[in-house]
Design a protein around this motif. Structure first.
Motif, mmCIF file in Angstrom:
data_model
loop_
_atom_site.group_PDB
_atom_site.id
_atom_site.type_symbol
_atom_site.label_atom_id
_atom_site.label_comp_id
_atom_site.label_asym_id
_atom_site.label_seq_id
_atom_site.Cartn_x
_atom_site.Cartn_y
_atom_site.Cartn_z
ATOM 1 N N GLN A 58 0.832 -1.203 0.000
ATOM 2 C CA GLN A 58 0.000 0.000 0.000
ATOM 3 C C GLN A 58 0.867 1.254 0.000
ATOM 4 O O GLN A 58 1.994 1.231 0.494
ATOM 5 N N ARG A 59 0.314 2.338 -0.515
ATOM 6 C CA ARG A 59 1.042 3.603 -0.512
ATOM 7 C C ARG A 59 1.270 4.089 0.911
ATOM 8 O O ARG A 59 2.308 4.669 1.228
ATOM 9 N N ASP A 60 0.281 3.871 1.788
ATOM 10 C CA ASP A 60 0.405 4.262 3.188
ATOM 11 C C ASP A 60 -0.518 3.378 4.007
ATOM 12 O O ASP A 60 -1.122 2.436 3.471
ATOM 13 N N GLU A 61 -0.638 3.652 5.273
ATOM 14 C CA GLU A 61 -1.469 2.821 6.156
ATOM 15 C C GLU A 61 -2.750 3.526 6.567
ATOM 16 O O GLU A 61 -3.351 3.202 7.597
ATOM 17 N N SER A 62 -3.207 4.457 5.748
ATOM 18 C CA SER A 62 -4.435 5.182 6.080
ATOM 19 C C SER A 62 -5.678 4.316 5.915
ATOM 20 O O SER A 62 -6.715 4.588 6.518
ATOM 21 N N ASN A 63 -5.594 3.273 5.093
ATOM 22 C CA ASN A 63 -6.724 2.377 4.869
ATOM 23 C C ASN A 63 -6.317 0.958 5.238
ATOM 24 O O ASN A 63 -5.561 0.318 4.506
ATOM 25 N N LEU A 64 -6.821 0.479 6.365
ATOM 26 C CA LEU A 64 -6.487 -0.864 6.835
ATOM 27 C C LEU A 64 -7.697 -1.790 6.812
ATOM 28 O O LEU A 64 -7.724 -2.824 7.472
ATOM 29 N N GLU A 65 -8.705 -1.424 6.016
ATOM 30 C CA GLU A 65 -9.938 -2.217 5.937
ATOM 31 C C GLU A 65 -9.665 -3.639 5.449
ATOM 32 O O GLU A 65 -10.172 -4.609 6.014
#
Length: 277
Positions: A58-65
Motif C-alpha cells: 500500500q502507498r500508506d497505512e491510512s486504509n487498513l480495511e
C-alpha cells in the motif's frame, strides 16, 4: 459383490476433500498490490478465505480495511508501504519482504492508475506515471519475487513452486478511447505474462493474467458518469450488467491453486462475455 454407495455424509466429505485438494491455499503466502479497494481488495480477501496469509503493498497505512477483513478470517495480514510510482521504492520492495522471512509463493499485481486525455494532447508526465505504476512496477515485482519462487523447494508431487497473477485489461486487446498510456501498459502486461510463462512454467512457476471487463469501480468512474457511454457499454455486455469486484474471487483462487497447475501464459477474461460479442 454389491455396489457400495457412499452415505450423504461420506459423499459430502469426499467432495470437501476434493475441493480442498484443488483450491486450498493453506500454508501459502501471497503478495498483493492494489488490495485496498475494488478488484484488488476482492482478490486479496479471496486468497485469505482459501487459506493464504497476505502481504498487502500500500502507498500508506491510512486504509487498513482489507487487513482487518483478512484477519477476521483468521489469516495473517502484513502491510508494506511503497509508492509504486517510485521505481526506487519498487526496486527495494521485494528485498524488504523476503528479508523479513516471508516465503512468498503467490504474487498478484492488481494496482493500477488511469489518466484520460486525447492522444494528441496526452502529457508526457501522465504517460510516464501510468507506465511506471501499471507496467514497470509489475515487471519489477514479477522479476524479483519470481526469482525467489524459482529457488523454492518444489512441491514433492507436482513440482509447483509459485503462482503469478497479473491483472491485464480489455485494452490489452483493444485500444480504448483517450487511454493510450493505459492501453500500452496493459498490452505490455499481457505480453509480459506470456514471456515469463515461457521461461518459468517448466520450473514450476505458473504465470497468468486476469483480464477484467467493465467493472463498477472508481477507476471507471468517468465512464459510469457518462450516461451515453455507460449505456453503450452495458448494451454490449452479454451478461447484461457491469462486473463487481466479487466476480474475480473464483478466478483468483483458481489461478493460485492446484486446480490450474497446467494453466500458464493464459489471459483469463472475466468480462461478462464482452470479448465474445
Amino acid at each position: 459383490m454389491p455396489l457400495l454407495i457412499p452415505t450423504a455424509r461420506a459423499s459430502a466429505g469426499m467432495a470437501a476433500a476434493y475441493l480442498e485438494k484443488l483450491f486450498s491455499l493453506q500454508g501459502r503466502v501471497a503478495v498483493v498490490t492494489g488490495g485496498t479497494r475494488g478488484i484488488g481488495q476482492a482478490m486479496a480477501i479471496s486468497l485469505a478465505k482459501a487459506g493464504a496469509d497476505i502481504i498487502l503493498i500500500q502507498r500508506d497505512e491510512s486504509n487498513l480495511e482489507t487487513k482487518r477483513s483478512i484477519e477476521a478470517f483468521g489469516r495473517k495480514a502484513h502491510v508494506y508501504t511503497a509508492d509504486l510510482a517510485s521505481q526506487e521504492a519498487v526496486g527495494g520492495l521485494s528485498k524488504r519482504i523476503l528479508g523479513d522471512g516471508h516465503d512468498v509463493s503467490i504474487l498478484v499485481t492488481s494496482a493500477g492508475i488511469q489518466r484520460r486525455h486525447a492522444a494528441h494532447e496526452f502529457p508526457m508526465g501522465d504517460w510516464d506515471e501510468v507506465l511506471q505504476v501499471n507496467l514497470r512496477a509489475v515487471w519489477t515485482l514479477c522479476r524479483d519475487l519470481g526469482a525467489y519462487m524459482l529457488t523454492r523447494a518444489p512441491h514433492p508431487a507436482t513440482g509447483h513452486r509459485g503462482s503469478v497473477i497479473n491483472v491485464a485489461s480489455l485494452v490489452s486487446f483493444q485500444g480504448g478511447i483517450t487511454v493510450p498510456a493505459y492501453a500500452a501498459a496493459k498490452g505490455g502486461v499481457a505480453q509480459l505474462t506470456k514471456a515469463l510463462s515461457n521461461e518459468w512454467a517448466s520450473h514450476g512457476v505458473n504465470v497468468n493474467a486476469i483480464v477484467p471487463g467493465y467493472v463498477a469501480t472508481d477507476m471507471n468512474e468517468a465512464l459510469i458518469n457518462n450516461p451515453e457511454r455507460a449505456a453503450s457499454i452495458l448494451a454490449r455486455i452479454p451478461a447484461g450488467r457491469w462486473g463487481k469486484p466479487e466476480d474475480f474471487e473464483g478466478a483468483t483462487v483458481f489461478l493460485a491453486g492446484a486446480g490450474s497447475l497446467y494453466v500458464s501464459g493464459e489471459l483469463l477474461t472475466v468480462d461478462g462475455g464482452w470479448l465474445g460479442r
